[in-house]
Write an enzyme that holds these catalytic residues in place. Structure first.
Site, PDB file in Angstrom:
ATOM      1  CG  ASP A  16       8.468  -1.083  -7.831  1.00  0.00           C
ATOM      2  OD1 ASP A  16       7.815  -0.594  -8.782  1.00  0.00           O
ATOM      3  OD2 ASP A  16       9.698  -0.910  -7.687  1.00  0.00           O
ATOM      4  CD  GLU A 107       4.631   7.377 -11.353  1.00  0.00           C
ATOM      5  OE1 GLU A 107       4.761   7.471 -12.602  1.00  0.00           O
ATOM      6  OE2 GLU A 107       4.577   6.286 -10.746  1.00  0.00           O
TER       7      GLU A 107
END
Length: 213
Positions: A16, A107
């Site tokens: 990623d 997150e």
């Protein structure tokens, strides 16, 4: 199998990326054996990754199975504003909801002021909006670490288990699957197992993933 035979990993190799990887030579990445890749696309209601279009098109042009991710903000923008941002960027590329995956990155960085309830409420709204408005009823993936998911989000308020899991758990033999999924007999589909990978065609470190194929 003999002691001289190589150990086989049945999972596909993925990475990623975001603007932090700079200019990527996707032809070399593909030649290095990477078959899956996810590019950062958006963040909150108004931030976009300047390398997104180039990265996504490079993945597709070189035969990689491509995906996109959106960095979730619980407080700085509403789920509707985030949906608008996502739609705007997806319109710039050949994203196919039946082929390509869309991930919500959960997150705590830049979500420090959000309570666990606020995190869960806003995330559930965004999941629902994306599912209905963009993915033709399919669920977006969720990216999270085991500790953040279990401790910083009131996950019991909603059923997130329909969202395929992209687990971030580094330097372990096997990742910990949060109860949201494990209690339903489900596991991860993507596992980000390192943040320090080296892949031909990319200067500097890159996140490495195993992908269940």
């Amino acid at each position: 199998m003999s002691c001289n035979d190589p150990i086989k990993n049945e999972n596909a190799r993925g990475i990623d990326v975001s603007r932090w990887q700079g200019d990527i030579d996707w032809t070399r990445v593909a030649a290095a054996g990477i078959t899956h890749a996810i590019a950062k696309m958006t963040e909150g209601g108004d931030c976009t990754d300047p390398k997104f279009v180039t990265n996504f098109q490079g993945m597709q042009a070189n035969g990689l199975k491509a995906g996109v991710y959106h960095y979730f903000r619980a407080l700085s923008s509403t789920p509707c504003e985030q949906l608008t941002n996502i739609k705007g960027r997806l319109a710039e590329v050949a994203f196919n909801a039946k082929r390509d995956i869309l991930v919500i990155d959960v997150e705590t960085n830049r979500n420090e002021g959000a309570s666990p309830d606020q995190m869960a409420d806003a995330l559930f709204q965004l999941v629902t909006l994306i599912r209905v408005s963009l993915l033709e009823g399919a669920y977006p993936h969720i990216y999270a670490s085991p500790s953040i998911w279990s401790n910083r989000l009131a996950w019991r308020k909603y059923d997130f288990s329909e969202c395929p899991l992209w687990i971030a758990h580094w330097e372990v033999a096997q990742p910990t699957v949060p109860e949201t999924w494990s209690a339903k007999g489900k596991s991860w589909e993507w596992w980000q197992h390192s943040s320090k990978g080296q892949v031909d065609g990319i200067h500097g470190p890159v996140d490495l993933d195993w992908v269940k194929s």
